[in-house]
Motif scaffolding. Structure first.
Motif, PDB file in Angstrom:
ATOM      1  N   VAL A  91       3.462  -4.224  -8.891  1.00  0.00           N
ATOM      2  CA  VAL A  91       2.692  -3.081  -9.384  1.00  0.00           C
ATOM      3  C   VAL A  91       3.097  -2.809 -10.828  1.00  0.00           C
ATOM      4  N   CYS A  92       2.141  -2.860 -11.721  1.00  0.00           N
ATOM      5  CA  CYS A  92       2.371  -2.565 -13.138  1.00  0.00           C
ATOM      6  C   CYS A  92       3.485  -3.425 -13.742  1.00  0.00           C
TER       7      CYS A  92
ATOM      8  N   VAL B 277      -2.291  -1.285  -3.171  1.00  0.00           N
ATOM      9  CA  VAL B 277      -1.703  -0.265  -4.036  1.00  0.00           C
ATOM     10  C   VAL B 277      -2.085  -0.568  -5.483  1.00  0.00           C
TER      11      VAL B 277
ATOM     12  N   GLU C 206      -2.533  -3.909  -7.791  1.00  0.00           N
ATOM     13  CA  GLU C 206      -1.392  -4.804  -7.596  1.00  0.00           C
ATOM     14  C   GLU C 206      -1.780  -6.245  -7.899  1.00  0.00           C
TER      15      GLU C 206
ATOM     16  N   HIS D 172       5.451   8.206  -6.772  1.00  0.00           N
ATOM     17  CA  HIS D 172       5.429   7.762  -8.168  1.00  0.00           C
ATOM     18  C   HIS D 172       4.006   7.764  -8.734  1.00  0.00           C
ATOM     19  N   ASP D 173       3.099   8.475  -8.065  1.00  0.00           N
ATOM     20  CA  ASP D 173       1.686   8.572  -8.470  1.00  0.00           C
ATOM     21  C   ASP D 173       0.948   7.244  -8.361  1.00  0.00           C
ATOM     22  N   ASN D 174       1.504   6.277  -7.634  1.00  0.00           N
ATOM     23  CA  ASN D 174       0.737   5.079  -7.328  1.00  0.00           C
ATOM     24  C   ASN D 174      -0.378   5.434  -6.352  1.00  0.00           C
TER      25      ASN D 174
ATOM     26  N   CYS E 106      -0.903   2.568 -14.741  1.00  0.00           N
ATOM     27  CA  CYS E 106      -0.445   1.957 -15.987  1.00  0.00           C
ATOM     28  C   CYS E 106      -1.601   1.437 -16.831  1.00  0.00           C
TER      29      CYS E 106
ATOM     30  N   ASN F 289       7.554   2.166   0.254  1.00  0.00           N
ATOM     31  CA  ASN F 289       6.718   2.086  -0.947  1.00  0.00           C
ATOM     32  C   ASN F 289       7.408   1.428  -2.133  1.00  0.00           C
TER      33      ASN F 289
ATOM     34  N   TYR G  28      -5.972   3.085 -13.495  1.00  0.00           N
ATOM     35  CA  TYR G  28      -5.027   2.422 -12.608  1.00  0.00           C
ATOM     36  C   TYR G  28      -5.266   0.910 -12.630  1.00  0.00           C
TER      37      TYR G  28
ATOM     38  N   GLY H 101      -1.198   0.931  -9.633  1.00  0.00           N
ATOM     39  CA  GLY H 101      -0.282   1.754 -10.418  1.00  0.00           C
ATOM     40  C   GLY H 101      -0.971   2.443 -11.587  1.00  0.00           C
TER      41      GLY H 101
END
Length: 722
Positions: free
Chosen positions: A316-317, A298, A311, A256-258, A302, A382, A308, A300
């Protein structure tokens, strides 16, 4: 060794020298790279950075006094201060496999070597100045090439202002490589963009359970004797030195491009296991070790302008939090990957990570996966942050040679013998019935739409959507195949016959990239802009939604309906309905829906409405027998009220009974006019002659009008005789 990079096209693995106390360097020294052939299972020298003209310096080998016998303790004092400051850091290949990137920790520069396929010794290079936001305290190391961009991780160590932790952090920079040109070019740091900050002031899990001191990160220290360790003495009299120092050593990306981040404890590479303190005069016989564990984080995608967000309390986001919420072991008070505690450690990661795309899992190196003093790897989901498996690589060993819990393992690289795996993109064109911009259950696909694929202004492929609206671009319809990490456009010509009754739906506010509309209208066409992933990385998330845009004919009494959409029939004003229509259609629903309408469903639909509950008064004044036997007639003889035992012994007689009356009327019988257990019922003893009417009444009616006659009949018995 630490840095690893796998060239899939040639099945060869490149590894980089790494400066670690008590561990000598290979034959190529501090700037050496080695190459392993996956097919032949052999490893040999690759090249030294200092052998390329002009020569590159990665510093001087600080090791001294190492014994050839790995089981013999040593001092290696000088190396202690150079950990993370000299030698080589992360390495990675470009996604086409032709360029090797290397972080020079000593010079704080990124080197770009055109090595070709299969990898050969380069003769030229480009170099980039890596940003140093805190000057001498800035230490680059982590590296990742992803979707055409380079990501470099820098640790702001606060070493010069220790013990102050204000501003101690990790930073990830993004950079688009320049055209290589003729090589031997130098580029300043202006091409780097900061996309993430990691404040190393968060509370983490304890490196060793029962030591609150180890639940925090501390500024780097390069002098052993001034470091404020938390000291512990084990049962074997070996002293344990705890002083967690954050070191951003690895970067990966999930499906998810995290952005996934490997954090190493620098102390692990300074201390060793059951080895001497770094005594510069080589007299101390004290043996020490550490519990050198890091963390897995991690972030995200966003943040604003392509940045980015780290977390926060296991989320995340702003998404769903994992089971690590509020466990007080991560940024914001919780940790996303929360099952990283094993045996006597609340943190176990060693700073190396890898991701297999499509698996939805990340793998990280760790201590104590199965038993005390072992080393191995741990896999995490993930989405849920849960651990999903672990493997022991190094068995339990407390000797000097094993490094124990002082980072016995280096980075992780997945060796996938897949050569040049193909890429496939696409998924579905659908009819967005409610025009909300994303796919809802039951919404139909749109068959027969022609789609073209463009790379720049060149058409490279064509396909047509299938019966369920599905479409794909792959080697079967893109003659040259799809390229990795390349920009493409999917174009649909709006004037094609199949779309004359449709318009593009809106862009959805829904964040689910797997179900939303990805197309925009442009100059009579519908366009999806995309960038492919790595080789072998399919992406089936490019969906295109349309709405019916057919205008009704003049004078029509209903809306026109597009093919494959739904016909919604509506009616009102009655209690029952009977529909008929084309293609033998019939329905008794009030508002039936015909899904996926075809040409056979075109025509006129009719409904007959039955108004059973018509408005008006009840024509019977004694419908509930409240007035005994008034207002109706009967061929039976009335015997009076509430006396069935005496009066109904003769056939052809009836009585009016007040409820409840469990002696003569079954329990649970209700007055049908009130639907309650109180009221009146008519109780009759059946006549012996045929056609005798128990109840009848003559009423005047209007022609062509509907009436409802409702009654309730129950067969019962008295004294066991039915």
């Amino acid at each position: 060794m630490w840095g690893l990079a796998f060239q899939k096209e040639s099945n060869k693995l490149v590894s980089a020298a790494f400066v670690k106390r008590h561990a000598g360097l290979g034959p190529l020294g501090i700037d050496g790279l080695y190459i392993s052939d996956y097919k032949t299972q052999t490893t040999g020298n690759y090249f030294k950075l200092s052998n390329i003209d002009p020569a590159i310096s990665a510093g001087t080998d600080p090791h001294a006094g190492l014994d050839k016998d790995m089981l013999v303790a040593n001092y290696d004092s000088e190396t202690y201060k150079w950990i993370g400051k000299t030698g080589l850091g992360g390495i990675d290949f470009s996604e086409d496999g032709s360029i090797l990137y290397v972080v020079n920790v000593f010079e704080k520069k990124l080197y770009e070597f055109p090595v070709g396929i299969p990898a050969s010794v380069p003769t030229k290079y480009n170099r980039y100045d890596i940003p140093t936001p805190t000057g001498a305290d800035s230490r680059p190391f982590a590296l990742k090439f992803y979707k055409g961009k380079i990501y470099v991780g820098v640790t702001c160590t606060n070493e010069s202002i220790a013990p102050d932790t204000t501003g101690m952090k990790g930073i990830v920079y993004e950079m688009t490589p320049q055209d290589f040109g003729g090589g031997n070019n130098s580029f300043d740091e202006l091409g780097f963009k900061k996309v993430l900050e990691i404040p190393f002031t968060y509370k983490k899990g304890e490196s060793f359970t029962g030591t609150p001191f180890s639940s925090h990160w501390y500024p780097w220290k390069s002098d052993y004797f001034s470091t404020p360790f938390q000291n512990q003495i084990g049962a074997d009299t070996v002293g344990t030195r705890l002083y967690p120092q954050p070191w951003l050593t690895d970067i990966e990306f999930d499906d998810h491009d995290n952005m996934l981040l490997g954090i190493k404890d620098r102390t692990a590479d300074q201390i060793g296991n059951r080895n001497y303190i770094p005594d510069p005069i080589f007299t101390s016989s004290s043996l020490i070790r550490t519990q050198g564990v890091g963390d897995l984080l991690v972030a995200g995608p966003c943040g604003p302008d392509g940045t980015y967000i780290l977390e926060n309390n296991a989320s995340v986001c702003g998404g769903p939090a994992t089971g690590g919420k509020d466990n007080n072991q991560g940024p914001g008070g919780g940790e996303f990957y929360f099952q990283d505690d094993m045996l006597l450690h609340q943190e176990t990661s060693l700073g190396g990570i890898a991701v297999l795309k499509g698996s939805n899992e990340v793998i990280t190196n760790m201590v104590d996966p199965i038993y005390f003093w072992t080393n191995g790897v741990r896999m995490y989901d993930n989405t849920s942050g849960q651990g999903v498996g672990m493997i022991e690589i190094l068995p339990s060993n407390k000797t000097v040679a094993s490094f124990g819990k002082s980072a016995s393992l280096g980075d992780i690289e997945l060796l996938m013998q897949c050569g040049n795996p193909p890429i496939e993109i696409g998924n579905r064109i659908w009819i967005d019935s409610n025009n909300n911009g994303f796919q809802d259950p039951g919404e139909s696909g749109l068959e027969g739409v022609t789609l073209d694929l463009y790379e720049g202004n060149t058409k490279v492929g064509t396909t047509i959507s299938g019966i369920y609206g599905q479409y794909y671009f792959n080697d079967s319809n893109v003659p040259e195949g799809l390229k990795a990490n390349t920009a493409y456009q999917i174009r649909i010509t709006g004037s094609q016959t199949r779309l004359t009754s449709y318009a593009l739906t809106k862009i959805s506010d829904n964040s689910d990239i797997l179900t939303d509309n990805d197309a925009v209208a442009s100059n009579g066409s519908y366009i999806v802009n995309l960038v492919t992933g790595n080789k072998g990385e399919n992406n089936h998330s490019f969906d295109i939604g349309f709405i019916c845009d057919l205008k009704p004919a003049a004078g029509a009494r209903s809306n026109a309906v597009c093919l494959n959409t739904s016909i919604e029939l509506t009616s009102s004003g009655g209690d029952k309905y009977a529909w008929t229509g084309p293609d033998n259609f019939s329905s008794f629903e009030q508002n039936p829906v015909i899904n996926n309408a075809t040409n056979a469903k075109s025509g006129t639909y009719s409904v007959t409405v039955y108004a059973l509950n018509a408005s008006g008064s009840n024509l019977f004044s004694n419908s509930g027998f409240d007035s005994s036997n008034d207002d109706f007639s009967s061929d039976y003889t009335f015997t009076g009220d509430n006396n069935p035992e005496t009066d109904l012994t003769v056939n052809g007689k009836f009585s009016i009974i007040k409820l409840p009356n469990n002696e003569f009327v079954p329990s649970g019988v209700k007055d049908h006019t009130t639907q309650t257990s109180s009221g009146y019922v008519l109780l009759a003893n059946g006549a012996t002659n045929g056609n005798s009417r128990v109840w009848y009444k003559t009423i005047p009616v209007k022609p062509n009008s509907r009436y409802r006659f409702a009654f309730s009949v129950l067969n019962t018995s008295i004294s066991g005789t039915p």
